[in-house]
Enzyme design. Sequence first.
Site, PDB file in Angstrom:
ATOM      1  N   GLY C  15       0.827  -1.209   0.000  1.00  0.00           N
ATOM      2  CA  GLY C  15       0.000   0.000   0.000  1.00  0.00           C
ATOM      3  C   GLY C  15       0.858   1.256   0.000  1.00  0.00           C
ATOM      4  N   VAL C  28      17.717   8.078  -4.437  1.00  0.00           N
ATOM      5  CA  VAL C  28      18.311   8.474  -5.721  1.00  0.00           C
ATOM      6  C   VAL C  28      19.436   9.491  -5.514  1.00  0.00           C
ATOM      7  CG1 VAL C  28      17.857   9.700  -7.895  1.00  0.00           C
ATOM      8  CG2 VAL C  28      16.233   7.984  -7.070  1.00  0.00           C
ATOM      9  N   ARG C  76       0.967  -5.414  -5.564  1.00  0.00           N
ATOM     10  CA  ARG C  76       1.260  -6.648  -4.843  1.00  0.00           C
ATOM     11  C   ARG C  76       1.518  -7.718  -5.903  1.00  0.00           C
ATOM     12  NH1 ARG C  76      -0.468  -5.066   0.275  1.00  0.00           N
ATOM     13  NH2 ARG C  76      -2.031  -3.430   0.095  1.00  0.00           N
ATOM     14  N   SER C  77       2.537  -8.513  -5.705  1.00  0.00           N
ATOM     15  CA  SER C  77       2.913  -9.480  -6.731  1.00  0.00           C
ATOM     16  C   SER C  77       2.770 -10.907  -6.220  1.00  0.00           C
ATOM     17  CB  SER C  77       4.368  -9.233  -7.156  1.00  0.00           C
ATOM     18  OG  SER C  77       4.814 -10.275  -7.996  1.00  0.00           O
ATOM     19  N   GLY C 106       5.906  -2.375   3.477  1.00  0.00           N
ATOM     20  CA  GLY C 106       5.537  -2.908   4.782  1.00  0.00           C
ATOM     21  C   GLY C 106       6.132  -4.294   5.013  1.00  0.00           C
ATOM     22  N   ASP C 107       5.598  -5.036   5.981  1.00  0.00           N
ATOM     23  CA  ASP C 107       6.267  -6.287   6.341  1.00  0.00           C
ATOM     24  C   ASP C 107       6.168  -7.349   5.261  1.00  0.00           C
ATOM     25  OD1 ASP C 107       3.629  -6.716   6.873  1.00  0.00           O
ATOM     26  OD2 ASP C 107       3.875  -7.026   9.021  1.00  0.00           O
ATOM     27  N   THR C 130       4.346   2.767   5.506  1.00  0.00           N
ATOM     28  CA  THR C 130       2.946   2.367   5.693  1.00  0.00           C
ATOM     29  C   THR C 130       2.343   3.296   6.733  1.00  0.00           C
ATOM     30  OG1 THR C 130       1.497   0.736   6.742  1.00  0.00           O
ATOM     31  CG2 THR C 130       3.816   0.575   7.258  1.00  0.00           C
ATOM     32  N   ILE C 131       1.098   3.679   6.534  1.00  0.00           N
ATOM     33  CA  ILE C 131       0.501   4.610   7.492  1.00  0.00           C
ATOM     34  C   ILE C 131       0.144   3.937   8.808  1.00  0.00           C
ATOM     35  CG2 ILE C 131      -0.427   6.079   5.650  1.00  0.00           C
ATOM     36  CD1 ILE C 131      -3.217   4.995   6.404  1.00  0.00           C
ATOM     37  N   ASP C 132       0.118   2.603   8.832  1.00  0.00           N
ATOM     38  CA  ASP C 132      -0.386   1.897  10.013  1.00  0.00           C
ATOM     39  C   ASP C 132       0.584   1.899  11.197  1.00  0.00           C
ATOM     40  OD1 ASP C 132      -2.775   1.299   8.811  1.00  0.00           O
ATOM     41  OD2 ASP C 132      -2.124  -0.644   8.076  1.00  0.00           O
ATOM     42  N   ASP C 134       2.780  -0.237  11.952  1.00  0.00           N
ATOM     43  CA  ASP C 134       2.667  -1.563  12.573  1.00  0.00           C
ATOM     44  C   ASP C 134       3.935  -2.401  12.410  1.00  0.00           C
ATOM     45  OD1 ASP C 134       2.477  -1.865   9.871  1.00  0.00           O
ATOM     46  OD2 ASP C 134       0.726  -3.161   9.891  1.00  0.00           O
ATOM     47  N   ARG C 176      -5.857  -2.502  10.958  1.00  0.00           N
ATOM     48  CA  ARG C 176      -6.453  -3.833  11.016  1.00  0.00           C
ATOM     49  C   ARG C 176      -5.889  -4.612  12.211  1.00  0.00           C
ATOM     50  NH1 ARG C 176      -9.548  -5.361   6.801  1.00  0.00           N
ATOM     51  NH2 ARG C 176      -8.661  -3.796   5.418  1.00  0.00           N
ATOM     52  N   SER C 219     -23.122  17.272  24.464  1.00  0.00           N
ATOM     53  CA  SER C 219     -24.259  17.143  23.571  1.00  0.00           C
ATOM     54  C   SER C 219     -23.934  16.323  22.339  1.00  0.00           C
ATOM     55  CB  SER C 219     -24.739  18.534  23.156  1.00  0.00           C
ATOM     56  OG  SER C 219     -23.683  19.242  22.565  1.00  0.00           O
ATOM     57  N   MET C 259      -8.784   7.891   1.700  1.00  0.00           N
ATOM     58  CA  MET C 259      -8.219   9.251   1.784  1.00  0.00           C
ATOM     59  C   MET C 259      -7.122   9.321   2.845  1.00  0.00           C
ATOM     60  SD  MET C 259     -11.072  11.303   3.950  1.00  0.00           S
ATOM     61  CE  MET C 259     -12.375  10.427   3.083  1.00  0.00           C
TER      62      MET C 259
END
Lengths: 328, 328, 328, 328
Positions: C15, C28, C76-77, C106-107, C130-132, C134, C176, C219, C259
């Site tokens: 991702g 680079v 993803r492959s 990621g992992d 990765t934004i997670d 994790d 997740r 409220s 998003m």
Amino acid sequence: MLHTIKKIGVLTSGGDAPGMNAAIRSVVRTCAFHDIKCYGIYRGYEGMIDGDFVEMDARSVKGIINKGGTILKSARSKEFRTKEGRQVAYDQLKKAGIDAFVVIGGDGSFTGAMVFNQEFDFPVMGIPGTIDNDIFGTTHTLGYDTALNTVVEVIDKIRDTASSHNRLFFIEVMGRDVGHIALNVGVGAGAEEILIPEEDLGLDRLLESLRRSKASGKSSSIVVVAEGDKIGKSVFELKDYVEENMSEYEVRVSVLGHMQRGGSPSCFDRVLASRMGVKAVESLLIGKSNYMVGIKNDMMDLTPFDQAVKGKSKINMELLRVSDIMTV
Amino acid sequence: MLHTIKKIGVLTSGGDAPGMNAAIRSVVRTCAFHDIKCYGIYRGYEGMIDGDFVEMDARSVKGIINKGGTILKSARSKEFRTKEGRQVAYDQLKKAGIDAFVVIGGDGSFTGAMVFNQEFDFPVMGIPGTIDNDIFGTTHTLGYDTALNTVVEVIDKIRDTASSHNRLFFIEVMGRDVGHIALNVGVGAGAEEILIPEEDLGLDRLLESLRRSKASGKSSSIVVVAEGDKIGKSVFELKDYVEENMSEYEVRVSVLGHMQRGGSPSCFDRVLASRMGVKAVESLLIGKSNYMVGIKNDMMDLTPFDQAVKGKSKINMELLRVSDIMTV
Amino acid sequence: MLHTIKKIGVLTSGGDAPGMNAAIRSVVRTCAFHDIKCYGIYRGYEGMIDGDFVEMDARSVKGIINKGGTILKSARSKEFRTKEGRQVAYDQLKKAGIDAFVVIGGDGSFTGAMVFNQEFDFPVMGIPGTIDNDIFGTTHTLGYDTALNTVVEVIDKIRDTASSHNRLFFIEVMGRDVGHIALNVGVGAGAEEILIPEEDLGLDRLLESLRRSKASGKSSSIVVVAEGDKIGKSVFELKDYVEENMSEYEVRVSVLGHMQRGGSPSCFDRVLASRMGVKAVESLLIGKSNYMVGIKNDMMDLTPFDQAVKGKSKINMELLRVSDIMTV
Amino acid sequence: MLHTIKKIGVLTSGGDAPGMNAAIRSVVRTCAFHDIKCYGIYRGYEGMIDGDFVEMDARSVKGIINKGGTILKSARSKEFRTKEGRQVAYDQLKKAGIDAFVVIGGDGSFTGAMVFNQEFDFPVMGIPGTIDNDIFGTTHTLGYDTALNTVVEVIDKIRDTASSHNRLFFIEVMGRDVGHIALNVGVGAGAEEILIPEEDLGLDRLLESLRRSKASGKSSSIVVVAEGDKIGKSVFELKDYVEENMSEYEVRVSVLGHMQRGGSPSCFDRVLASRMGVKAVESLLIGKSNYMVGIKNDMMDLTPFDQAVKGKSKINMELLRVSDIMTV
């Protein structure tokens, strides 16, 4: 139709403005839609003279609709102001087979295009791109709406500090000849006073307004000042003047400068740019030339270049009154 | 425990910073959580002397976690620097039954608190709130992370214009004594050169760097300059110097100023403020005093005030090297 | 040193996350700085198998430090999970003369690199993107800080509506397996309750918390729910459950979705990416392989791939307590 | 003039929209400017029935011009739809001495005001506040411009991911009856296709458009879908349909939901709100009643309530054509 157009050039000229890339994209894709070839001209008229052209297809402009600045770059060209310079430019266009161009810029850029058109009977069309909104023949220029949002967001931040410290800020915004930005951001950011090129409200009124503001319980104040403010004092001079006459205020100054010109265009500017690009190309294709595309009452419109550059863009005086009421 | 604390005051002092409101909220709610009364003290030590207090409960601070500035307002107090001023402040606190306070501010504010603590054996705790990140004993001060984001966003906008026009910009950012902001935004915004208070890299190096940059095909350049840059020249002098020595560059200047201090705090600053508020109050409740709360290696930590105000916050020199490599 | 490295490949995998482009740029340019050739590998391992490589120099990566997504694209492959696929990838790398690569992902991506390294003794280095957040071996993954800001800004907007209408919102955020995002945005956005994969706080506690919140005069309420919340109910099921049991609440649901992964990286993520790229390349150059670059206590660090993929990234339980106190 | 107005009430009703607070501020300050008393009415017509009023002066509305939501809160009232409910509301207003009100909301709110006016000959004035821009008699409703910017910014983020992964996204935006938002954000965010309530372009056209897009070399696509899309399929059904018919696409869905309604208003919305508030109050003061304030061709205008609620707000069909050309 005198000219059967097969290759259209597109350039950006003068100061950059958000939405220029969206307009380039629109010109390029409208050409593709009508099976016309399109060439990007780099660095404004400077690049036209240098023959700095590149062919662009629909894919060349992907991913740019939301980018500030201009991928074609911009410049001011002294050489294009000379007959000789323009002749070289004409020769370059002819050599490349370009038989019309769309220039995205301000009134200086349009004057250049108009003269060029007269000298060589070359089809030209203009798209107004400048954050100042100072062009006659359109209620909105490209980049203006974006700049308004950029500036109110910055003033919101400054107000955080102003109200935390009970301070008075003079904030200089763009607008050498017209007060559109100052007037709208002044109302939009809740400024206590707005100084614009169109009106000399006088320093006395300013002091009185600040005194009234203080008396009414306001602890901080924002005064928005257009670069070309009629009073004729810089924000630094205004600071000194107020500090001398109202020692109860701690005064700060902020000159917003170039950041006002950058950033991702607002939705309004992206849509406007897309519409203007279509109108510019399709106007050339039906034989029109020497016009600026504009928006009036949410409809596309054409204004002859000579009117666009001579006319005056007027501020909405109702807003001055709204500002007065809001700072009751 | 010498003091059994039943009423805690909270104040913001010195320059405001994003996250101060989130810290106030946290102090107030941690008091509520532990059934301690909490009083807001307005306008820093000035308001302490004036007895400008208001009782605050958990609901008093709703809707402020994401607001810039400080709802308690801030000020610098000359009177508090005198023994007499502090005596009045002490009397006011006693009168109101406040038996400890948390001050959110910078090292000047902590020095005040430390002296006050020594004179009256009054429990005090500090939370570092300043965008400059110049305080020893914490890797992050409140507002610093937010300011970094504010500044890179502004530089991104200026770069739109810079690269559209092949210009060189000198951008002045905050940092009178330390270069944290300049160094990080310089790397983060891809600046060609970064001038900081800690290092005198010399004007020759600057020119050489710009020449190399130009030679390598870069058409525009951003140089980030901390207010307290060691070279000792203002951005305006730097502009003149470069224009004299490198006529190929069109140079512009931007002084970012106060906008760097405002704005809605980043998630990091909101979380940090929430953690620091809890730590400050709970430290007072277990009898600690005269410490600044800090974050080190993502854990809450306490540093004695005298170390916090005497120590030096060091910049990460690795970043200077990263910057050099990035501008290859 | 077994390998004398002359050509380094760089790819993004899994991702996408904000900061990946800044990391590509850094890899680079660090190669350019050390006079090493650098190749971009498109579409992750998929493009490695297809030999979809492009040589990149310092100028190839200009203007991307502030862009979300990845210019090298990601995928993803399935094929790379087979011995045959990896053999083809190896042959492609050899053919192109690439003798080491840096994978940003990621992992899953690191597991692939680790296996590849074992099979072909090929130098590899990883950068956690990765934004997670994790991944074991780094306190921050690329994109995580940006995602926190994106999410709190969105929740701030939803709260405008929630508090105008006295509503309760369940907001689903990414995560997740770990609750980093939920926990931090929950504290940062002032959520009343936070549901995460690490703790089953139970539905009863949720109801009680909402009742207490209502009773204390609030409220409106925001409940942040990680995708992988331990209670095991979707935000839609939670809505139904609460509406059945607390008819006084009008409940709404918002699933933030993709998003959260986009947008211009924060200053922190840009600086982190720049540092990690330097570290990854320079580690390869001194003969290291099979490590992930990480940040610990603000210093660059290396963790062997097998530890990085097996280890667990722990949430800060102190934050759960801070959240409880803040919702007093 | 039948009514000499001395006390004006102001309320917000229906769904909240950015700019409502700026409009409240304007109504309150215009009253102060004309020495009229002003009362805030909480929770729309519900609060009118409950007599939930508070007197507001110029200072009551400071610091709200840039805040989303509504400080007066909003609600939908079943009771106000009954004759009995309205009688109670009338009695409450009389008891408080309020002799006119300004309602900020959508057509449902205006219908209520119109009926109330007929029954009690009570002076009422409306300000259109809704992000949908679906009200006849004004080219712009409050909040619409802000929502456009919010949505294009979110789609920009999603596109980062879409183009990194070669994906197709269906994005649902607000607009149950009109396609203003979908159409403008579709053009502004460069969507490949736009599905709106006004036109059934058919699923075949969608597939064809996506195929053409793919063939022309585009690797990712965004389709913007209004809630009330004429095709009548939800974004989830569209996803399934496309995946069945175009297996080459990996499809994702995003429902933007409530975040579209929040956030700090754009400069345009703040200025519009300020102007509308002045116009509404001053119209009441010169004896007008039963009108909605609107903007047409950048001028303030009044439309009788019965026309405003019966009329139809039309989308600009030119934009559909512009969108077609842009996706060439």
